[in-house]
Design an enzyme around this catalytic site. Structure first.
Site, PDB file in Angstrom:
ATOM      1  N   GLY A  71       0.805  -1.556  -0.108  1.00 22.40           N
ATOM      2  CA  GLY A  71      -0.378  -0.048  -0.049  1.00 22.40           C
ATOM      3  C   GLY A  71       0.754   1.094   0.208  1.00 22.40           C
ATOM      4  O   GLY A  71       0.762   2.409  -1.147  1.00 22.40           O
ATOM      5  N   ASN A 147      -8.152   3.289   8.612  1.00 24.33           N
ATOM      6  CA  ASN A 147      -6.996   2.526   9.611  1.00 24.33           C
ATOM      7  C   ASN A 147      -7.257   2.695  11.376  1.00 24.33           C
ATOM      8  O   ASN A 147      -7.613   1.648  10.806  1.00 24.33           O
ATOM      9  CB  ASN A 147      -5.943   2.204   9.159  1.00 24.33           C
ATOM     10  CG  ASN A 147      -5.335   3.965   8.739  1.00 24.33           C
ATOM     11  OD1 ASN A 147      -6.037   4.613   8.305  1.00 24.33           O
ATOM     12  ND2 ASN A 147      -4.277   3.476  10.017  1.00 24.33           N
ATOM     13  N   GLN A 175      -7.517  -0.882   3.614  1.00 24.17           N
ATOM     14  CA  GLN A 175      -7.944  -1.259   4.642  1.00 24.17           C
ATOM     15  C   GLN A 175      -9.788  -2.346   4.335  1.00 24.17           C
ATOM     16  O   GLN A 175     -10.195  -2.754   4.370  1.00 24.17           O
ATOM     17  CB  GLN A 175      -8.856  -1.053   4.996  1.00 24.17           C
ATOM     18  CG  GLN A 175      -7.245   0.014   6.372  1.00 24.17           C
ATOM     19  CD  GLN A 175      -7.614  -1.295   7.071  1.00 24.17           C
ATOM     20  OE1 GLN A 175      -7.247  -2.294   7.644  1.00 24.17           O
ATOM     21  NE2 GLN A 175      -5.884  -1.244   7.975  1.00 24.17           N
ATOM     22  N   ALA A 196      -2.068  -6.827  -0.440  1.00 22.62           N
ATOM     23  CA  ALA A 196      -2.383  -8.424   0.158  1.00 22.62           C
ATOM     24  C   ALA A 196      -2.680  -8.638   1.217  1.00 22.62           C
ATOM     25  O   ALA A 196      -3.255  -9.325   1.855  1.00 22.62           O
ATOM     26  CB  ALA A 196      -1.773  -8.991  -0.582  1.00 22.62           C
ATOM     27  N   HIS A 197      -1.481  -8.024   2.463  1.00 22.92           N
ATOM     28  CA  HIS A 197      -1.528  -8.698   3.397  1.00 22.92           C
ATOM     29  C   HIS A 197      -2.399  -8.738   4.566  1.00 22.92           C
ATOM     30  O   HIS A 197      -2.393  -8.546   5.319  1.00 22.92           O
ATOM     31  CB  HIS A 197       0.175  -8.145   4.238  1.00 22.92           C
ATOM     32  CG  HIS A 197       0.195  -7.222   4.726  1.00 22.92           C
ATOM     33  ND1 HIS A 197      -0.169  -6.201   5.616  1.00 22.92           N
ATOM     34  CD2 HIS A 197       0.108  -5.605   3.487  1.00 22.92           C
ATOM     35  CE1 HIS A 197      -0.470  -4.566   6.041  1.00 22.92           C
ATOM     36  NE2 HIS A 197       0.406  -4.647   4.238  1.00 22.92           N
ATOM     37  N   THR A 233      13.084  -6.962 -10.422  1.00 20.33           N
ATOM     38  CA  THR A 233      13.087  -8.335 -11.136  1.00 20.33           C
ATOM     39  C   THR A 233      11.477  -8.765  -9.657  1.00 20.33           C
ATOM     40  O   THR A 233      11.831  -8.903  -8.656  1.00 20.33           O
ATOM     41  CB  THR A 233      14.096  -9.586 -10.934  1.00 20.33           C
ATOM     42  OG1 THR A 233      15.097  -9.188 -11.580  1.00 20.33           O
ATOM     43  CG2 THR A 233      13.452 -11.023 -10.815  1.00 20.33           C
ATOM     44  N   CYS A 318       3.894   6.756  20.036  1.00 22.61           N
ATOM     45  CA  CYS A 318       4.791   6.775  21.278  1.00 22.61           C
ATOM     46  C   CYS A 318       6.255   7.084  20.923  1.00 22.61           C
ATOM     47  O   CYS A 318       7.064   6.670  20.130  1.00 22.61           O
ATOM     48  CB  CYS A 318       4.612   5.612  21.755  1.00 22.61           C
ATOM     49  SG  CYS A 318       4.916   5.213  22.963  1.00 22.61           S
TER      50      CYS A 318
HETATM   51  C1  LIG Z   1      -4.889   2.600   4.935  1.00 22.53           C
HETATM   52  C2  LIG Z   1      -3.645   1.568   4.159  1.00 22.53           C
HETATM   53  N1  LIG Z   1      -3.097   2.919   3.862  1.00 22.53           N
HETATM   54  C3  LIG Z   1      -1.385   2.132   3.575  1.00 22.53           C
HETATM   55  C4  LIG Z   1      -0.794   1.050   4.621  1.00 22.53           C
HETATM   56  C5  LIG Z   1       0.524   1.015   4.299  1.00 22.53           C
HETATM   57  O1  LIG Z   1       0.030  -0.491   3.602  1.00 22.53           O
HETATM   58  P1  LIG Z   1       1.460  -1.593   2.890  1.00 22.53           P
HETATM   59  O2  LIG Z   1       2.453  -1.837   5.231  1.00 22.53           O
HETATM   60  O3  LIG Z   1       0.878  -2.414   2.172  1.00 22.53           O
HETATM   61  O4  LIG Z   1       2.229  -0.685   2.902  1.00 22.53           O
HETATM   62  C6  LIG Z   1      -1.865   0.310   5.725  1.00 22.53           C
HETATM   63  C7  LIG Z   1      -1.557  -0.532   6.358  1.00 22.53           C
HETATM   64  O5  LIG Z   1      -1.186  -0.380   7.329  1.00 22.53           O
HETATM   65  C8  LIG Z   1      -3.271   1.152   5.719  1.00 22.53           C
HETATM   66  O6  LIG Z   1      -3.923   1.203   6.463  1.00 22.53           O
END
Ligand SMILES: Cc1ncc(COP(=O)(O)O)c(C=O)c1O
Length: 380
Positions: A71, A147, A175, A196-197, A233, A318
């Site tokens: 992301g 998020n 999200q 993807a995660h 790659t 923090c």
């Molecule tokens: C709204 C949002 N955008 C972007 C990201 C960043 O994604 P990545 O960890 O795959 O770079 C996150 C991950 O926490 C997210 O919640």
């Protein structure tokens, strides 16, 4: 007690089918996808299969999907690749740092930026976006789902406003995927970031949707992969894993979100039954992301839960050991005190009712120690 992971919005475990596929590819397929021999072409075909799986799941064309490392990279690519000196960007004040920090960086290079604050319900008001439009507005970048809060923004309305003025729209949908239906031909954004995660796929793999007719300047130079936008790659196993994860996530949206909503309702009912004082923040939320204030410092609660083997998150930065109230919550109008007493609990497709009972049991022990005997019957 088994360890319980309620931090699904931070990242998800890998779906076992995705894991098996990736392991098989890691063990057997190693050709460079840019090589013309059969080893290379086997890798190439896996990448193109994943592109088709993702485009079919989101209803766009395969050549509108660019693979990235996640992301953050997709967000960087759009903002850096699209905006130039003198342009105006409209974004929100509660974007992920992968938009926020890029926007701040662009400001140093004379890109004008307007940050729209969410309303008290956690949602961006399309009228505020419309009123911020200037002659030089080139891009509107508003996240689909926040998020920290799980609030879903009215993206169709924002796109309709932008289109009237010929302004491009990007959304960070990291999200949203797998949790709510999304049809790119209906939503009509120009760019969209996914990772993807967040939906049981691998970490370090993401994609950027670029609607046909739109183009971006390259921000990295190299071998020309991914239309010159992401040279290097390719991560074949990761990309294949993302293809399968996307297919699985989209196919099971209804089933998973029904289960997650039921679990969320059970959680909130149990909190009430136990008279655990709480406040859920934000409206129009995605099921499973619960931003919640308790009468205890969030950081303390996160640590106490962790000692019991339960993972949740404290959505604030923090620095030097002192927790700072989350800017997102302050923007919503929460006091500093309440913001510091807020955590995020996120529920996913692998959770069960027993997991929710265990979570509430521990919360009750921490928050209502004097009520243990009285309320114990409520907890399995
Ligand atoms: C709204 C949002 N955008 C972007 C990201 C960043 O994604 P990545 O960890 O795959 O770079 C996150 C991950 O926490 C997210 O919640």
């Amino acid at each position: 007690m088994n360890k319980l992971y309620f931090d699904i919005a931070a990242t998800t475990p890998l779906d076992s089918n995705v894991s098996m596929l990736m392991t098989e590819i890691q063990n057997t397929i190693f050709g460079n996808p840019s090589s013309i021999h059969q080893f290379g072409q086997k890798s190439r075909s896996l990448i193109e299969k994943a592109r088709r799986q993702i485009s079919k799941s989101l209803n766009c064309k395969p050549n509108e999907i660019i693979f990235t490392s996640g992301g953050s990279e997709s967000n960087n690519l759009v903002l850096h690749g699209f905006l130039k000196e003198g342009d105006h960007l409209i974004t929100s004040s509660y974007e992920h740092p992968a938009i926020m920090k890029v926007a701040q960086e662009l400001e140093k290079n004379n890109v004008e930026v307007t940050y729209i604050n969410p309303r008290q319900d956690g949602i961006i008001n399309p009228t505020d976006v419309e009123q911020a439009i200037k002659k030089n507005t080139k891009l509107i970048s508003i996240m689909y789902v926040n998020n920290e809060l799980g609030c879903i923004n009215p993206l169709s309305e924002i796109v309709a406003i932008a289109q009237k003025k010929n302004i491009k729209v990007h959304t960070d949908a990291v999200q949203l995927i797998g949790k709510k239906e999304l049809n790119l031909s209906v939503i009509n954004v120009d760019f969209m970031s996914i990772a993807a995660h967040k939906y049981y796929g691998p970490k370090g793999v993401g994609a950027l949707f670029i609607k046909s007719g739109n183009s971006l300047n390259s921000t990295l130079q190299g071998g020309g992969q991914e239309k010159n936008l992401r040279p290097g790659t390719e991560n074949v196993a990761g990309i294949s894993g993302m293809g399968l994860a996307t297919q699985i996530a989209i196919k099971n949206i209804k089933k998973n979100s029904d289960v997650i909503l039921k679990l969320e309702n059970l959680f909130l009912d149990l909190l009430n039954k136990h008279q655990i004082i709480h406040q859920v923040n934000g409206k129009n939320r995605l099921p499973g992301i619960i931003n919640i204030t308790f009468p205890i410092l969030g950081q303390t609660l996160v640590m106490k839960l962790d000692l019991e083997g339960i993972a949740v998150s404290f959505g604030s930065a923090c620095s030097s050991g002192t927790p700072k109230a989350s800017k997102v919550l302050l923007d919503l109008g929460l006091t500093d005190d309440k913001a510091l007493k807020t955590i995020r609990i996120s529920i996913g497709k692998f959770h069960t009712e027993d997991d929710i009972y265990s979570l509430v049991k521990v919360l009750n022990q921490i928050l209502n120690p004097e009520n243990q005997k009285v309320n114990y019957n409520y907890v399995k």
